[in-house]
Enzyme design. Structure first.
Site, PDB file in Angstrom:
ATOM      1  N   GLY A 218      38.791  80.908  64.468  1.00 25.72           N
ATOM      2  CA  GLY A 218      39.268  82.348  64.526  1.00 25.72           C
ATOM      3  C   GLY A 218      38.586  82.882  65.878  1.00 25.72           C
ATOM      4  O   GLY A 218      38.477  84.240  66.529  1.00 25.72           O
ATOM      5  N   ARG A 298      54.440  79.986  73.181  1.00 30.55           N
ATOM      6  CA  ARG A 298      53.598  81.335  73.066  1.00 30.55           C
ATOM      7  C   ARG A 298      53.927  83.015  73.424  1.00 30.55           C
ATOM      8  O   ARG A 298      54.154  83.800  72.512  1.00 30.55           O
ATOM      9  CB  ARG A 298      52.087  81.446  73.392  1.00 30.55           C
ATOM     10  N   TYR A 302      54.708  84.333  70.030  1.00 34.12           N
ATOM     11  CA  TYR A 302      53.727  85.793  69.511  1.00 34.12           C
ATOM     12  C   TYR A 302      53.375  86.640  70.745  1.00 34.12           C
ATOM     13  O   TYR A 302      52.213  87.516  70.569  1.00 34.12           O
ATOM     14  CB  TYR A 302      51.796  85.373  69.813  1.00 34.12           C
ATOM     15  N   CYS A 328      69.004  78.778  78.039  1.00 35.88           N
ATOM     16  CA  CYS A 328      69.907  79.593  77.761  1.00 35.88           C
ATOM     17  C   CYS A 328      69.783  80.136  76.760  1.00 35.88           C
ATOM     18  O   CYS A 328      69.850  80.666  75.510  1.00 35.88           O
ATOM     19  CB  CYS A 328      71.201  79.178  77.811  1.00 35.88           C
ATOM     20  N   GLU A 329      68.715  81.337  76.514  1.00 37.59           N
ATOM     21  CA  GLU A 329      68.273  82.047  75.348  1.00 37.59           C
ATOM     22  C   GLU A 329      67.357  83.171  76.397  1.00 37.59           C
ATOM     23  O   GLU A 329      67.179  82.701  77.872  1.00 37.59           O
ATOM     24  CB  GLU A 329      66.526  81.395  74.785  1.00 37.59           C
TER      25      GLU A 329
HETATM   26  C1  LIG Z   1      44.381  76.822  62.632  1.00 33.29           C
HETATM   27  C2  LIG Z   1      43.341  76.575  62.001  1.00 33.29           C
HETATM   28  C3  LIG Z   1      42.069  76.763  62.544  1.00 33.29           C
HETATM   29  C4  LIG Z   1      41.690  76.998  63.521  1.00 33.29           C
HETATM   30  O1  LIG Z   1      42.399  78.299  64.423  1.00 33.29           O
HETATM   31  P1  LIG Z   1      42.088  78.491  66.239  1.00 33.29           P
HETATM   32  O2  LIG Z   1      42.383  79.853  66.136  1.00 33.29           O
HETATM   33  O3  LIG Z   1      42.455  77.871  66.738  1.00 33.29           O
HETATM   34  O4  LIG Z   1      40.493  78.423  66.670  1.00 33.29           O
HETATM   35  C5  LIG Z   1      40.703  76.355  61.644  1.00 33.29           C
HETATM   36  N1  LIG Z   1      40.939  76.218  61.077  1.00 33.29           N
HETATM   37  C6  LIG Z   1      42.605  76.398  59.965  1.00 33.29           C
HETATM   38  C7  LIG Z   1      42.289  76.041  58.234  1.00 33.29           C
HETATM   39  C8  LIG Z   1      43.855  76.016  60.587  1.00 33.29           C
HETATM   40  O5  LIG Z   1      44.269  76.537  59.770  1.00 33.29           O
END
Ligand SMILES: *Cc1c(COP(=O)(O)O)cnc(C)c1O
Length: 414
Positions: A218, A298, A302, A328-329
């Site tokens: 994350g 993305r 998102y 076509c969207e």
């Molecule tokens: C997708 C995922 C990650 C990687 O997340 P990032 O935000 O790309 O670093 C790590 N661990 C798990 C379990 C995931 O599903």
């Protein structure tokens, strides 16, 4: 890698094309390992789903990384790329017992994220070591789609269910060698992350055979100027100290693991596409490129921001454009963007196109998925060919369609 290299790649391999700069991946990998150099045993498991080309996996292997996988197919890709099974962790969500058993048979580390499978797996395979995914119920980041540690998330086993979890472990006699969390894709606040880590440490004390604690990922990278980035160096300092203290307190010699995807590959990626049409309307100027959300979803999926610049005319006078696709969207890549003056035929380049871009591409509108090129050591290496018509029909089964006589009559009359 310079702009002229991107131009040469587009000239040689056509557009649209994904290009990855290995130097960026290597420097991000080194940045993360050096932030945690104070940890005796550190293990990075690259999250395959971010960018799963085998050449990228081989690069990760050469760097000393392991892999984090979410399907048996990703595990197979890892083995294909030369990883030892014990360097692969399988962290799926909602997959079948059969798939987990298949991966266990391949020798990868299993990570279980629900009590139902934990009980089934532990009963059948008590000797296979298992990692357990905990949900610490912590919101890291603001978007509920990408913050997976909170209360309504489908991921992980709730910390409130630890008593039930421990009963299953005891009843089955299974061997828990790791605990894990992955709180989502947006660590903005290190304190929030450290708070979730405390919950993991507390949980860890329950398992006497523990070998590693996996803090997931994350880590946030900047997508545009002024974006907040995870302060890896500060996190490294604080978590290293806390982790080492925990090992000392509990007398355990544990491995600290992470599973970064975006952090390692996002900024290494560039997506190059050609402008087909420049269209003036009463309210805006559209630049339509030879791509769409079939290649880069993305922004539409998102609402992600990807910086776009004009590769062909970088010094041109800046004007405002809406960059859109050819399917076509409604497939807007960027609204009201300031970009150096665009002419039809120009090549536009998207930044941060390494993570969750090619891997989310599809054949919608019966378009081919793009080629992928790795820029390594001053050389452009083609690592995936552009698809062809053959690829579109490969698995389609040709059948003869006959209409009943009554329909034939109808067709004739009309
Ligand atoms: C997708 C995922 C990650 C990687 O997340 P990032 O935000 O790309 O670093 C790590 N661990 C798990 C379990 C995931 O599903």
């Amino acid at each position: 890698m310079e702009n002229k290299d991107l131009l040469n790649i587009a000239k040689e391999y056509g557009s649209p094309v994904y290009v990855y700069d290995s130097a960026t991946i290597i420097s991000q990998y080194n940045r993360l390992t050096s932030a945690f150099k104070g940890v005796k045993k550190l293990k990075l498991n690259y999250a395959v789903k971010a960018l799963s080309n085998i050449a990228i996996l081989k690069l990760m292997n050469a760097l000393g990384s392991g892999l984090d996988t979410v399907s048996v197919q990703e595990v197979q890709l890892g083995l294909e790329a030369g990883f030892a099974p014990e360097d692969i962790i399988f962290t799926p969500n909602g997959v079948s017992m059969e798939e987990i058993e298949k991966v266990a048979a391949l020798g990868a580390q299993i990570n279980i994220d629900n009590l139902s499978i934990l009980e089934q797996f532990g009963s059948k395979h008590p000797n296979t070591p298992v990692c357990i995914r905990i949900n610490p119920h912590v919101m890291a980041g603001g978007n509920s789609n990408i913050s997976v540690g909170h209360i309504d998330s489908k991921f992980g086993i709730s910390i409130h269910q630890i008593p039930h979890l421990l009963r299953i472990v005891e009843n089955t006699g299974m061997h828990v060698n790791g605990i894990h969390m992955h709180t989502g894709s947006d660590i903005l606040d290190i304190e929030v992350f450290l708070y979730a880590s405390e919950i993991l440490f507390e949980t860890a004390k329950n398992f006497k055979d523990l070998e590693f604690i996996d803090f997931g990922s994350g880590f946030k990278v900047p997508y545009k100027e002024g974006d907040i980035e995870t302060n890896i160096e500060e996190l490294g300092k604080k978590l290293t100290k806390r982790f080492n203290d925990f090992c000392k307190e509990t007398g355990k010699d544990l491995t600290l693991s992470f599973e970064p995807g975006k952090f390692l590959v996002s900024q290494a990626g560039f997506f190059v596409a050609r402008v087909n049409v420049v269209k003036q309307t009463t309210s805006t100027v559209f630049a339509s490129i030879d791509s769409g959300f079939n290649h880069l979803i993305r922004p539409m999926f998102y609402n992600s921001y990807h910086e776009i610049f004009n590769l062909t005319n970088p010094k041109g006078k800046e004007r405002f454009y809406s960059v859109v696709g050819y399917i076509c969207e409604t497939d807007t890549f960027g609204n009201n963007r300031r970009i150096a003056e665009i002419s039809e035929g120009d090549l536009l380049c998207f930044r941060n196109a390494g993570a969750y871009c090619f891997t989310m591409a599809s054949n919608y509108n019966s378009r081919y998925r793009p080629a992928e090129v790795l820029w390594h050591d001053g050389q452009a290496l083609l690592i995936r060919k552009r698809e062809t018509f053959e690829d579109l029909i490969r698995n389609q089964v040709d059948v003869t369609i006959k209409l009943p006589e009554s329909n034939k009559e109808l067709v004739k009359k009309s």
